[in-house]
Motif scaffolding. Structure first.
Motif, PDB file in Angstrom:
ATOM      1  N   PHE A  13     -27.943  46.636  29.111  1.00 53.86           N
ATOM      2  CA  PHE A  13     -26.907  46.423  30.118  1.00 53.86           C
ATOM      3  C   PHE A  13     -25.682  45.778  29.477  1.00 53.86           C
ATOM      4  O   PHE A  13     -24.553  46.225  29.660  1.00 53.86           O
ATOM      5  CB  PHE A  13     -27.433  45.537  31.252  1.00 53.86           C
ATOM      6  CG  PHE A  13     -26.372  45.149  32.242  1.00 53.86           C
ATOM      7  CD1 PHE A  13     -26.068  45.985  33.312  1.00 53.86           C
ATOM      8  CD2 PHE A  13     -25.650  43.972  32.091  1.00 53.86           C
ATOM      9  CE1 PHE A  13     -25.067  45.645  34.222  1.00 53.86           C
ATOM     10  CE2 PHE A  13     -24.649  43.620  32.986  1.00 53.86           C
ATOM     11  CZ  PHE A  13     -24.354  44.460  34.052  1.00 53.86           C
ATOM     12  N   LEU A  15     -30.555  45.555  37.355  1.00 58.17           N
ATOM     13  CA  LEU A  15     -31.058  44.832  36.183  1.00 58.17           C
ATOM     14  C   LEU A  15     -31.800  43.564  36.619  1.00 58.17           C
ATOM     15  O   LEU A  15     -32.909  43.280  36.147  1.00 58.17           O
ATOM     16  CB  LEU A  15     -29.891  44.472  35.251  1.00 58.17           C
ATOM     17  CG  LEU A  15     -30.258  43.584  34.059  1.00 58.17           C
ATOM     18  CD1 LEU A  15     -31.060  44.365  33.025  1.00 58.17           C
ATOM     19  CD2 LEU A  15     -29.002  42.992  33.400  1.00 58.17           C
ATOM     20  N   ASN A  34     -35.151  44.419  38.027  1.00 63.07           N
ATOM     21  CA  ASN A  34     -36.112  44.819  36.993  1.00 63.07           C
ATOM     22  C   ASN A  34     -36.564  43.640  36.145  1.00 63.07           C
ATOM     23  O   ASN A  34     -37.740  43.507  35.833  1.00 63.07           O
ATOM     24  CB  ASN A  34     -35.489  45.869  36.063  1.00 63.07           C
ATOM     25  CG  ASN A  34     -35.277  47.182  36.769  1.00 63.07           C
ATOM     26  OD1 ASN A  34     -35.807  47.393  37.855  1.00 63.07           O
ATOM     27  ND2 ASN A  34     -34.480  48.051  36.177  1.00 63.07           N
ATOM     28  N   VAL A  35     -35.601  42.814  35.749  1.00 62.08           N
ATOM     29  CA  VAL A  35     -35.933  41.712  34.839  1.00 62.08           C
ATOM     30  C   VAL A  35     -36.912  40.756  35.525  1.00 62.08           C
ATOM     31  O   VAL A  35     -37.925  40.372  34.943  1.00 62.08           O
ATOM     32  CB  VAL A  35     -34.670  40.976  34.360  1.00 62.08           C
ATOM     33  CG1 VAL A  35     -35.027  39.657  33.676  1.00 62.08           C
ATOM     34  CG2 VAL A  35     -33.880  41.860  33.401  1.00 62.08           C
ATOM     35  N   GLN A  73     -25.359  48.149  39.016  1.00 68.17           N
ATOM     36  CA  GLN A  73     -26.164  48.120  37.796  1.00 68.17           C
ATOM     37  C   GLN A  73     -26.684  46.713  37.515  1.00 68.17           C
ATOM     38  O   GLN A  73     -27.812  46.534  37.081  1.00 68.17           O
ATOM     39  CB  GLN A  73     -25.313  48.603  36.608  1.00 68.17           C
ATOM     40  CG  GLN A  73     -24.909  50.052  36.696  1.00 68.17           C
ATOM     41  CD  GLN A  73     -26.048  50.979  36.322  1.00 68.17           C
ATOM     42  OE1 GLN A  73     -26.666  50.835  35.276  1.00 68.17           O
ATOM     43  NE2 GLN A  73     -26.359  51.930  37.179  1.00 68.17           N
ATOM     44  N   GLN A 100     -33.829  45.460  28.433  1.00 68.10           N
ATOM     45  CA  GLN A 100     -32.973  45.918  29.533  1.00 68.10           C
ATOM     46  C   GLN A 100     -31.700  45.073  29.644  1.00 68.10           C
ATOM     47  O   GLN A 100     -30.635  45.590  29.949  1.00 68.10           O
ATOM     48  CB  GLN A 100     -33.753  45.892  30.848  1.00 68.10           C
ATOM     49  CG  GLN A 100     -34.889  46.912  30.832  1.00 68.10           C
ATOM     50  CD  GLN A 100     -35.266  47.408  32.212  1.00 68.10           C
ATOM     51  OE1 GLN A 100     -34.625  47.067  33.204  1.00 68.10           O
ATOM     52  NE2 GLN A 100     -36.296  48.224  32.283  1.00 68.10           N
ATOM     53  N   ILE A 101     -31.846  43.774  29.384  1.00 65.81           N
ATOM     54  CA  ILE A 101     -30.656  42.913  29.413  1.00 65.81           C
ATOM     55  C   ILE A 101     -29.700  43.332  28.289  1.00 65.81           C
ATOM     56  O   ILE A 101     -28.490  43.442  28.470  1.00 65.81           O
ATOM     57  CB  ILE A 101     -31.048  41.415  29.254  1.00 65.81           C
ATOM     58  CG1 ILE A 101     -31.936  40.974  30.415  1.00 65.81           C
ATOM     59  CG2 ILE A 101     -29.806  40.548  29.168  1.00 65.81           C
ATOM     60  CD1 ILE A 101     -32.527  39.579  30.257  1.00 65.81           C
TER      61      ILE A 101
END
Ligand SMILES: [Zn+2]
Ligand SMILES: [Zn+2]
Length: 902
Positions: free
Chosen positions: A653, A630, A633-634, A626, A649-650
């Motif tokens: 998570f 992340l 994506n970031v 995961q 998203q951060i």
């Protein structure tokens, strides 16, 4: 530096400590490294007049996010700060201060006025610098610039003289917007248009050589002294016979011609238009086409001048009243009707502007606009969001000459000198000592200053040293991103592109990032009048800088307006506290392991994608998977300028994956001292999370990261691992795609789903939190993986005994139970262990009866004609909604009852 994580998070203490540390270390001053491509942002210079408001805080936050991210990626990163002298705005402030003392600027003279303005500007600049530092802005303060610094002054003069020599700057009599209060010309962009409820006056102009008259309609009867024609449309049958004849203006008895012009709108007023070319931009154009003379009828203070005959000396509105009264007496006022029309106001002081022909300096911008259009067309400059590209093209393709002279004292004085003896005009970068034509020493400099936007238009190259060929200019120009509000696309962005290309032959930046407006939580525009303004300094003292920054970036995407209020600020502060507490837990665990002589592997902190941890347990594989998803994506979202989504998203998570699940699972393992220990994964994940989050929340991430760093450096290891001294210069995480393991994700998704659904069932049936209930889980493919997580499910769902079985073992009629059908599994919760079946059945039945009665009552009411005819429709609607809700509830009760078994 202290590494103790104390009880509660106190932002104020750590913010100053770390900012000072960063400055001391010189992290914000980049080194020129010709092997690396730099990342450069030139900060939009705030006006020296302004206290920093939320818009500045947003600008600083978004730019700092980009700058910190690129710095962590190892790029030489320059964020150059500065301030703007803000011509009119500053002059208005200083004039006001003088007025308080009963003085005027004329009384104290130009030099004394400049001294006062400088004093004020210097104080204000210090304040602006301080406020940016408060926000954590990682600017290179060693390169800070002011628009009136010697460098930018030389740049302004050089650019002016170059355009003048090319014939692109000229002095001429043109229509401009005049602010009678500020006593200066304004550019079109400095004028706000407001709808005013005014009147349309129908005035009769007698024919000179015949009986009769032509009636014209106007909103400004007091300007008729300046009329030099009456225009009609050549196709207008009503007026065809008058074309070429003369009319006589009342009062001053002046003859003017009736002319034909196709631009006249036959449907406006009477279809006959008075032409006042010196006081109306459209009339000015008509006059140009027909070679009509210009008659100026006003003084600079908008009183009438000698051309107004008997009305000379009257203020423009007083003159209007007098003119109306006199025309009425003479039977020349036909009628007055109410009329809503748009009137220009000075954007600085809101005084009604007077369009007037005046001798001013202009730039012929069309030749500059062409390459600036091309740069965007060809894609060497990208405007974000893309929809502004069209707006940019529309503006640039219809661009008009730019009036750049202002009748002010504060600013860049126009570098032009007039010879007293031969009238020759000298434009020069350095102050000339003698006339270039006759050698006379009798030179007088133009008294006007340049529009503030002229110097801002040069900002990307003038701040880097242009016109000198400096190292900075060669390395950092063209810059990377220009980030600012979309409201100054024309004022500033377009002009920087034009002037940058003109002066340097290169574009000033590759990307234009336009942010939106900040509105309050209900979507209203923030204004002092509404009382919904958030002062950034107050928000900082209440919530901390990180929380303010986080809230400002929440939901942010290029060009879109965003909302900010208490809700977002509080939720951001809660997130900071969540991180603080999670880190406290992890550090405590590290400390207690260290006490037991179990040190952490020191290579945990190695930057980049290197991955030396070897996960064995599913949840370790999962969190790692995961985390790497992340990171992937970031980085991609940051590349696309989607900072709001990256931050979201951060947040998800950290809050859900790490805190709600992984830490809770790790606690179970730490309590039972199981091996392998989850601690390396906790530290690994947290450390990377902090680095990912650093651009958004610089202070808390540094504080927590430093506490972690000290412990890792203290840990025993033979490895000689280099660790950066600050998170500011630590590498931004890069994803390790090998760590992404869909299998582990599938298992953990299922574990989480099982726990969640059992928790929901417990809540629904009001099972006491401490009560253990029995559960059976039936699975297929995931069976053995789920069995390995037995303890986790037992503890987090509070179930015992728990049996995880193959679906083949599922027997029908294995007792009365609640059955939850999930994605990959089936969860069976026997009623016996969970609720008192008899009592629950009675409760549900009783609730069902009550609900049925209420449904019957409402039903009857909604069929009652008396009610339906009397009640307002919103009341009826509400009752109908209530009925639907009750019917839903009854269905749910029936379902629960049937699940409860017999
Ligand atoms: Zn004004
Ligand atoms: Zn001369």
């Amino acid at each position: 530096m202290s590494t103790e994580i104390t009880g509660a998070y106190e932002p104020g203490n750590i913010e100053k400590k770390w900012y000072d540390f960063w400055l001391e270390q010189g992290y914000f001053t980049p080194e020129i490294d010709r092997d690396k491509k730099p990342f450069v942002i030139i900060m939009p210079p705030p006006n020296v007049t302004g206290e920093l408001h939320l818009g500045h805080a947003l600008t600083a936050t978004l730019e700092d996010i980009m700058v910190r991210w690129h710095r962590m990626k190892g790029e030489p990163t320059l964020w150059l700060p500065g301030t703007d002298h803000a011509g009119i705005a500053t002059q208005v402030v200083v004039e006001y201060q003088l007025a308080q003392k009963g003085q005027t600027k004329e009384e104290i003279g130009r030099d004394n006025f400049a001294r006062l303005a400088w004093e004020w500007a210097n104080k204000s600049r210090e304040n602006i610098r301080y406020q940016h530092q408060l926000l954590g802005a990682s600017c290179d303060w060693t390169r800070e610039r002011f628009t009136l610094d010697p460098g930018p002054i030389t740049a302004v003069r050089t650019a002016f003289v170059s355009l003048y020599d090319k014939g692109l700057i000229y002095r001429g009599e043109r229509m401009i917007n005049w602010c009678p209060r500020c006593q200066t010309a304004l550019s079109d962009l400095e004028v706000d248009h407001k709808d005013i409820a005014g009147h349309l006056y129908y005035m009769r102009y007698p024919l000179t050589h015949n009986d009769g008259f032509i009636t014209v309609a106007t909103t400004r009867p007091e300007t008729f002294f300046g009329d030099t024609a009456v225009a009609v449309n050549p196709e207008d049958e009503r007026y065809k016979r008058f074309i070429g004849r003369n009319v006589t203006l009342p009062v001053i008895n002046k003859e003017i011609p009736v002319i034909a012009d196709e631009a006249v709108d036959t449907s406006f007023g009477t279809g006959a238009l008075k032409i006042t070319p010196a006081h109306d931009p459209t009339d000015f154009e008509v006059a140009q086409r027909h070679n009509l003379p210009l008659v100026n009828i006003m003084n600079a203070d908008v009183t009438m001048n000698e051309n107004a005959g008997p009305y000379q000396g009257l203020e423009r509105l007083a003159c209007r009243d007098a003119v109306i009264a006199d025309l009425r007496d003479q039977g020349l006022l036909e009628q007055i009707e109410p009329y809503l029309h748009s009137v220009g106001h000075c954007s600085r002081c809101q005084t009604m502007v007077e369009p007037r022909v005046s001798l001013q300096w202009f730039i012929n911008v069309k030749p500059l606009a062409e390459p600036a259009i091309k740069a965007v067309e060809e894609g060497s400059i990208t405007i974000l969001p893309e929809r502004f590209t069209k707006i940019y093209f529309d503006w640039m393709r219809n661009i008009k000459d730019w009036c750049i002279s202002r009748q002010l004292w504060w600013g860049h004085r126009i570098p032009v000198w007039y010879c007293h003896d031969c009238n020759t005009l000298t434009a020069s970068v350095d102050d000339p000592t003698s006339c270039s034509n006759c050698g006379s020493k009798q030179l007088v400099q133009d008294t006007d200053v340049l529009d503030t936007w002229f110097s801002s238009g040069l900002w990307p190259h003038s701040t880097l040293g242009w016109p000198e060929d400096t190292d900075d200019l060669r390395y950092f120009y063209p810059t990377s991103v220009m980030e600012t509000g979309y409201d100054i696309l024309f004022f500033w962005i377009a002009r920087m592109i034009m002037m940058g290309l003109e002066d340097t032959g290169k574009i000033p930046f590759h990307t234009v990032y336009l942010h939106g407006l900040i509105r309050d939580e209900t979507g209203e525009k923030m204004s002092k009048l509404r009382g919904n303004v958030i002062n950034p300094a107050e928000a900082i003292s209440k919530y901390g800088v990180d929380a303010l920054r986080f809230a400002l970036a929440t939901g942010n995407s290029p060009g879109n307006d965003m909302t900010l209020g208490k809700g977002k600020l509080e939720s951001s502060r809660n997130f900071v506290n969540k991180l603080w507490n999670a880190t406290r837990f992890i550090l405590r665990s590290v400390d207690s392991e260290a006490l037991k002589g179990r040190a952490l592997p020191r290579n945990l902190i190695i930057s980049g994608a290197q991955q030396t941890l070897e996960p064995e347990k599913i949840e370790d594989l999962w969190i790692n998977s995961q985390l790497n998803r992340l990171i992937l994506n970031v980085n991609s979202l940051m590349n696309d300028f989607q900072f709001g989504e990256a931050e979201q998203q951060i947040y998800d998570f950290a809050w859900s994956k790490l805190c709600d699940w992984y830490i809770e699972i790790a606690k179970i393992r730490l309590r039972s001292q199981a091996t392998p220990s989850p601690l390396p994964f906790l530290v690994h994940t947290l450390e990377r999370l902090l680095r990912l989050l650093h651009p958004f929340m610089p202070f808390i991430t540094e504080e927590l990261w430093q506490s972690l760093r000290v412990r890792l450096l203290n840990s025993d290891s033979t490895d000689d691992v280099e660790m950066p001294a600050s998170i500011v210069i630590a590498a931004y995480p890069i994803a390790n795609s090998e760590a992404i393991t869909p299998e582990a994700e599938r298992v953990m998704d299922s574990v989480i789903e099982i726990i969640r659904s059992i928790r929901n069932a417990r809540a629904q049936y009001k099972v006491k939190p401490t009560k253990l209930i029995e559960a059976r889980v039936y699975a297929d493919e995931l069976l053995s993986s789920l069995i390995a997580e037995t303890k986790v499910i037992e503890e987090l769902a509070q179930v015992q005994p728990l049996a995880i079985l193959s679906r083949h073992e599922r027997k029908l009629g294995e007792g009365e139970a609640l059955v939850l059908v999930l994605q990959e599994t089936e969860v069976v919760l026997p009623w016996a262990g969970m609720v008192d079946q008899v009592a629950e059945r009675q409760r549900l039945m009783k609730e069902g009866e009550v609900t049925k009665t209420r449904i019957a009552q409402l039903d009857a009411r909604l069929k009652d004609n008396a009610f339906l005819t009397k009640a307002p429709s919103h009341v009826i609607e509400k009752e109908e909604q209530r009925l639907d809700m009750l019917k839903d509830k009854l269905k749910r009760l029936d379902l629960e009852l049937s699940q409860l078994g017999s």
